[in-house]
Write an enzyme that holds these catalytic residues in place. Structure first.
Site, PDB file in Angstrom:
ATOM      1  N   CYS A 256      -7.752 -42.183 -13.213  1.00  0.00           N
ATOM      2  CA  CYS A 256      -7.825 -43.000 -14.436  1.00  0.00           C
ATOM      3  C   CYS A 256      -9.165 -42.921 -15.171  1.00  0.00           C
ATOM      4  O   CYS A 256      -9.215 -42.595 -16.358  1.00  0.00           O
ATOM      5  CB  CYS A 256      -7.516 -44.451 -14.100  1.00  0.00           C
TER       6      CYS A 256
ATOM      7  N   HIS B 252     -10.931 -47.325 -18.324  1.00  0.00           N
ATOM      8  CA  HIS B 252     -10.458 -47.656 -16.982  1.00  0.00           C
ATOM      9  C   HIS B 252     -10.448 -49.159 -16.709  1.00  0.00           C
ATOM     10  O   HIS B 252     -11.323 -49.898 -17.159  1.00  0.00           O
ATOM     11  CB  HIS B 252     -11.333 -46.957 -15.938  1.00  0.00           C
TER      12      HIS B 252
END
Length: 486
Positions: free
Chosen positions: A74, A128
């Protein structure tokens, strides 16, 4: 159980650039990110998925069927998308390092739009987040990227104690875990994200906006209203096929450290329930995307709004005899959904050219006609938005860092290049293994031609190795890396 909605919305706003008021004709950008979404979409040929809204978007825009992320985790991939710089340039390989630690003055994609007079807002996850722990917060955000941020938190946070965890020794954030939830779409965090994004569209419809909308599902835990689970009866689902002995010619490093045991050692009925839950989340997110697209039409914005739909990386649902989730350089981990609909461009349908996620930034600045920083790693996809079969000499580079563990005596960097026909992968510049797959005859990557290469395979390796190493180093990073967060 708390059946009431928790709607903790944190809003941080600064005044939009005054220039926006004088440029209402500029095209808007609706930038939709989905967390951990594989190509489990009808428009990508998945016969199980029920995704009519995303399929409609793909039919009215360009569906890039061979788009690849730069690192299937991510934080690194999202940082790469927003800067159009490769992981080795921003030195982000784990979930803890911020890209500004390496490039403090970089101008992100949404900043470039701000500088051109746009109002830039984020709802949900663009950079993120620790999911689900950070839902309702700013996560690992980049404040200069936005004029406004909105962080909804729905009943899925309140209902976490109801989630079934098939691997109770692991946190629900990384385990196969799920909940067929009570209540309506709008009570879930992702439903609230759609609602808040629609509100911003209405408020800003008379000035150009860059609106980042980030959905949290289908990231684990797989949480969606029960009706979406009902769309996928268990008896209709199957685990992916792989031949016996499929793993025998694959290097150890190719398998992610978070899934060292095939299928986590779980039985088939449990795995099918996880598959059902994943698809349920995909259809749930599809419904929220439909709400966004309908809102564009209702507000009269559809003809002046570029829609970008992307996921941060690919995802495994049991391929190669039991690989799950992300962090691999196989096709399922590297290849990622990307759809762009630009009303000003003439192309429609599928594009099979090889493109990269670093291409998204220069594409948007190009089609809108605004200045972008020098030194971007990507290139504009505008020619393919006009003609999806235009001549295009594309390759894609994806890499991932493995921690030292009981399988690997040292950290190992894996680097992979995808061409129209081949995927070539090196682990620690070949010291921990090499892979070569011919997608013309082996689209599922079952036969590693690099294990016992003939002259043709050797010639391909000699041609691809310098192209790979020119854009991704197999060396161990010298910057701080948290092994527990790779």
């Amino acid at each position: 159980m708390l059946a009431t909605l928790i709607a903790c919305i944190a809003i941080h706003a600064t005044p939009a650039n005054a220039e926006t008021q004088s440029n209402p004709s500029k095209p808007n950008v609706l930038f939709i990110a989905v967390d951990d979404l594989a190509s489990t979409l009808g428009c990508y040929g998945d016969v199980v998925a029920k995704t009519p809204n995303i399929d409609h978007l793909a039919a009215t825009g360009i569906c890039f069927r061979r788009a690849y992320n730069q690192l299937p985790l991510c934080n690194p991939t999202r940082a790469s998308v927003m800067t159009s710089l490769r992981p080795d340039q921003i030195k982000v390989y784990d979930l803890d390092r911020h890209f500004r630690d390496e490039v403090p003055n970089v101008v992100t994609l949404s900043q470039a739009f701000q500088q051109a007079g746009y109002f830039a807002a984020r709802v949900g996850k663009i950079y993120h987040y620790n999911v689900p722990a950070s839902i309702g917060t700013d996560g690992f955000d980049d404040p200069p990227s936005w004029n406004q941020t909105v962080n909804p938190k729905g009943r899925d946070k309140d209902d976490e104690h109801l989630i079934f965890n098939a691997e109770p020794h692991r946190k629900i954030s990384g385990a196969l875990s799920w909940l067929a939830a009570d209540g309506e779409d709008e009570e879930q965090t992702d439903g609230m994200i759609a609602t808040e994004a629609i509100r911003i569209m209405r408020e800003k419809k008379d000035e150009p906006f860059f609106l980042g909308v980030g959905f949290f599902r289908p990231h684990t835990p797989y949480v969606a209203p029960k009706k979406y689970f009902d769309m996928y009866p268990l008896e209709s689902l199957r685990l992916p096929f792989a031949p016996a002995g499929d793993r025998e010619d694959i290097p150890t490093a190719a398998f992610a450290h978070n899934c060292p045991v095939p299928n986590y050692g779980l039985d088939e009925p449990t795995l099918l329930k996880a598959t059902q839950a994943y698809y349920a989340c995909v259809s749930f997110v599809d419904a929220q995307v439909g709400r966004l697209l309908d809102a564009l039409e209702e507000q009269g914005l559809a003809d002046n709004t570029i829609v970008v739909f992307w996921s941060d990386h690919g995802y495994h649902l049991g391929e190669h005899n039991g690989v799950w989730q992300k962090r691999t350089l196989f096709e399922e981990g590297a290849q990622t959904p990307l759809i762009i609909r630009d009303p000003s461009q003439s192309g429609h349908g599928s594009c099979n050219r090889i493109v990269e996620f670093v291409d998204i930034y220069p594409t948007l600045t190009d089609v809108v006609g605004i200045e972008s920083p020098s030194g971007l790693a990507g290139r504009s996809l505008k020619p393919l938005l006009n003609d999806p079969v235009a001549k295009w000499n594309g390759t894609a580079i994806t890499q991932v860092l493995r921690p030292a563990d009981d399988r690997l005596p040292e950290q190992v960097m894996g680097c992979s290049i995808r061409t129209h026909r081949y995927r070539y992968t090196e682990w620690a510049e070949g010291r921990h293994g090499v892979e070569l797959y011919d997608h013309q005859s082996d689209p599922n990557e079952f036969h590693n031609l690099a294990l016992d290469p003939d002259e043709r395979a050797l010639a391909v390796i000699r041609r691809l190795r310098p192209l790979l190493r020119a854009k991704a180093s197999g060396e161990i990073p010298t910057v701080p890396v948290n092994p527990g967060r790779l």
